[in-house]
Design a protein around this motif. Sequence first.
Motif, PDB file in Angstrom:
ATOM      1  N   LEU A 139      30.607  24.165  23.674  1.00  0.00           N
ATOM      2  CA  LEU A 139      31.883  23.919  24.356  1.00  0.00           C
ATOM      3  C   LEU A 139      33.105  24.115  23.464  1.00  0.00           C
ATOM      4  N   PRO A 140      33.080  23.653  22.210  1.00  0.00           N
ATOM      5  CA  PRO A 140      34.249  23.884  21.348  1.00  0.00           C
ATOM      6  C   PRO A 140      34.521  25.356  21.053  1.00  0.00           C
ATOM      7  N   LYS A 141      33.528  26.224  21.302  1.00  0.00           N
ATOM      8  CA  LYS A 141      33.696  27.666  21.054  1.00  0.00           C
ATOM      9  C   LYS A 141      34.169  28.410  22.300  1.00  0.00           C
ATOM     10  N   PHE A 142      34.434  27.674  23.394  1.00  0.00           N
ATOM     11  CA  PHE A 142      34.735  28.338  24.663  1.00  0.00           C
ATOM     12  C   PHE A 142      35.892  29.324  24.545  1.00  0.00           C
ATOM     13  N   ASN A 143      37.018  28.898  23.999  1.00  0.00           N
ATOM     14  CA  ASN A 143      38.184  29.772  23.906  1.00  0.00           C
ATOM     15  C   ASN A 143      37.914  30.981  23.027  1.00  0.00           C
ATOM     16  N   LEU A 144      37.202  30.772  21.943  1.00  0.00           N
ATOM     17  CA  LEU A 144      36.860  31.866  21.039  1.00  0.00           C
ATOM     18  C   LEU A 144      36.027  32.932  21.762  1.00  0.00           C
ATOM     19  N   ILE A 145      35.009  32.478  22.500  1.00  0.00           N
ATOM     20  CA  ILE A 145      34.121  33.420  23.195  1.00  0.00           C
ATOM     21  C   ILE A 145      34.859  34.095  24.356  1.00  0.00           C
ATOM     22  N   ALA A 146      35.650  33.312  25.095  1.00  0.00           N
ATOM     23  CA  ALA A 146      36.413  33.884  26.207  1.00  0.00           C
ATOM     24  C   ALA A 146      37.384  34.949  25.715  1.00  0.00           C
ATOM     25  N   GLU A 147      38.002  34.712  24.564  1.00  0.00           N
ATOM     26  CA  GLU A 147      38.956  35.673  24.033  1.00  0.00           C
ATOM     27  C   GLU A 147      38.263  36.971  23.617  1.00  0.00           C
ATOM     28  N   ALA A 148      37.036  36.853  23.107  1.00  0.00           N
ATOM     29  CA  ALA A 148      36.275  38.060  22.776  1.00  0.00           C
ATOM     30  C   ALA A 148      35.964  38.861  24.038  1.00  0.00           C
ATOM     31  N   LEU A 149      35.681  38.174  25.131  1.00  0.00           N
ATOM     32  CA  LEU A 149      35.417  38.854  26.400  1.00  0.00           C
ATOM     33  C   LEU A 149      36.678  39.527  26.929  1.00  0.00           C
ATOM     34  N   VAL A 150      37.810  38.862  26.810  1.00  0.00           N
ATOM     35  CA  VAL A 150      39.090  39.483  27.192  1.00  0.00           C
ATOM     36  C   VAL A 150      39.313  40.741  26.363  1.00  0.00           C
ATOM     37  N   GLY A 151      39.034  40.647  25.072  1.00  0.00           N
ATOM     38  CA  GLY A 151      39.205  41.800  24.203  1.00  0.00           C
ATOM     39  C   GLY A 151      38.349  42.973  24.628  1.00  0.00           C
ATOM     40  N   LYS A 152      37.124  42.692  25.080  1.00  0.00           N
ATOM     41  CA  LYS A 152      36.242  43.775  25.541  1.00  0.00           C
ATOM     42  C   LYS A 152      36.786  44.418  26.812  1.00  0.00           C
ATOM     43  N   LEU A 153      37.286  43.595  27.734  1.00  0.00           N
ATOM     44  CA  LEU A 153      37.881  44.143  28.953  1.00  0.00           C
ATOM     45  C   LEU A 153      39.078  45.035  28.620  1.00  0.00           C
ATOM     46  N   LYS A 154      39.903  44.600  27.669  1.00  0.00           N
ATOM     47  CA  LYS A 154      41.055  45.406  27.269  1.00  0.00           C
ATOM     48  C   LYS A 154      40.617  46.695  26.582  1.00  0.00           C
ATOM     49  N   GLU A 155      39.553  46.602  25.804  1.00  0.00           N
ATOM     50  CA  GLU A 155      39.053  47.802  25.125  1.00  0.00           C
ATOM     51  C   GLU A 155      38.533  48.828  26.127  1.00  0.00           C
ATOM     52  N   LEU A 156      37.788  48.366  27.143  1.00  0.00           N
ATOM     53  CA  LEU A 156      37.295  49.281  28.176  1.00  0.00           C
ATOM     54  C   LEU A 156      38.463  49.937  28.909  1.00  0.00           C
ATOM     55  N   ARG A 164      41.099  35.661  34.300  1.00  0.00           N
ATOM     56  CA  ARG A 164      42.472  35.160  34.422  1.00  0.00           C
ATOM     57  C   ARG A 164      43.334  35.648  33.268  1.00  0.00           C
ATOM     58  N   ARG A 165      42.801  35.570  32.057  1.00  0.00           N
ATOM     59  CA  ARG A 165      43.576  35.989  30.884  1.00  0.00           C
ATOM     60  C   ARG A 165      43.794  37.498  30.852  1.00  0.00           C
ATOM     61  N   PHE A 166      42.855  38.238  31.388  1.00  0.00           N
ATOM     62  CA  PHE A 166      42.950  39.699  31.406  1.00  0.00           C
ATOM     63  C   PHE A 166      44.125  40.160  32.258  1.00  0.00           C
ATOM     64  N   GLY A 167      44.380  39.453  33.338  1.00  0.00           N
ATOM     65  CA  GLY A 167      45.513  39.807  34.198  1.00  0.00           C
ATOM     66  C   GLY A 167      45.314  39.280  35.604  1.00  0.00           C
ATOM     67  N   PHE A 168      46.390  38.890  36.252  1.00  0.00           N
ATOM     68  CA  PHE A 168      46.330  38.285  37.580  1.00  0.00           C
ATOM     69  C   PHE A 168      45.656  39.217  38.584  1.00  0.00           C
ATOM     70  N   ARG A 169      44.426  38.862  38.999  1.00  0.00           N
ATOM     71  CA  ARG A 169      43.653  39.640  39.969  1.00  0.00           C
ATOM     72  C   ARG A 169      43.594  41.124  39.605  1.00  0.00           C
ATOM     73  N   LYS A 170      43.543  41.386  38.324  1.00  0.00           N
ATOM     74  CA  LYS A 170      43.494  42.765  37.831  1.00  0.00           C
ATOM     75  C   LYS A 170      42.089  43.356  37.954  1.00  0.00           C
ATOM     76  N   LEU A 171      41.091  42.520  37.677  1.00  0.00           N
ATOM     77  CA  LEU A 171      39.695  42.936  37.768  1.00  0.00           C
ATOM     78  C   LEU A 171      39.299  43.079  39.232  1.00  0.00           C
ATOM     79  N   GLY A 172      38.442  44.056  39.511  1.00  0.00           N
ATOM     80  CA  GLY A 172      38.060  44.303  40.891  1.00  0.00           C
ATOM     81  C   GLY A 172      37.260  43.179  41.518  1.00  0.00           C
TER      82      GLY A 172
END
Length: 288
Positions: free
Chosen positions: A96-113, A140-148
């Motif tokens: 649980l304490p790693k949630f933000n860290l892991i979520a941010e890595a996922l956001v980064g992958k979405l931005k990279e794609l 949510r962090r990637f963008g407001f309803r940006k993902l399909g």
Amino acid sequence: MRRGIVVTVLVLLTSGGGFCDAKRQIRAASEDIFFEENDACESTEKFAMIVHGWRESCRTEWIADIQSNLTLHRGGCLVCMDYSKYSMEDYFAGLLPKFNLIAEALVGKLKELEARGFDAANGHLFGFSFGAQLSIEAGRRFGFRKLGRLDACEPAGPGFDSDRVFAMLDPKFAAKKVQCIHTSSDKGTFRRECHQDWNMGNCGTNQLAAGPYPKGSHGLCPYFYNSAFANEFRAIPKPNECLSFRAVWPISDRVRMGYFADLDSGITGDFFSRTIKTYPYNEIPNEV
């Protein structure tokens, strides 16, 4: 923490068919988090990402099945996020304490794609349990309803439902279409705020097929989802014993849960579907 990710590409040759014969493993620098891609990730077409849950990895049994199903029925780029170094830790003290860290890595992958030419509107994100909460937050962090589209299978409740700030965040902001599937009341969230919330079995609280870990009521969710590629989990009228302020009515018994759910109809609210004790777990009304 940096929002961007620096990637190192390693080519791994794997034996056999299935997900892919050659896949890239991309490491998020500064975290022991990896993204495994199939060999169709050089195009600018659709993409799908899978995010596992607690005590899981990209080697978990149900993930191989969903990779196969998405390859067959969807095609295109397929990515599995592996954060198993953290997912194997104690849930409350380690993960649980790693949630933000892991979520941010996922956001980064979405931005990279997206930077590589993939259209976010053609993106599909599937997450289970802790991974479902990661997927919702990253969307949510990637963008407001940006993902399909986002399919959240049994979003975890412990550590999330009790967080007042987190509980105020709307999962519908994570993608244009958000389907949440609920199978337990102890490990799953009590929230029903997605575009479509599917309450499986006994009001989404428990399942007849529940057994020892990993296929308890909570862990059965991705197995239901995989089964739903070939077997219909149809909607039924809200059972009298189930509480809901969003129950959809009237409803066609042709409406179904899973990848083939009709999210384009614009119908939102709570749906209910019966489940049975043995595979394929679906009970089709009027045929049993």
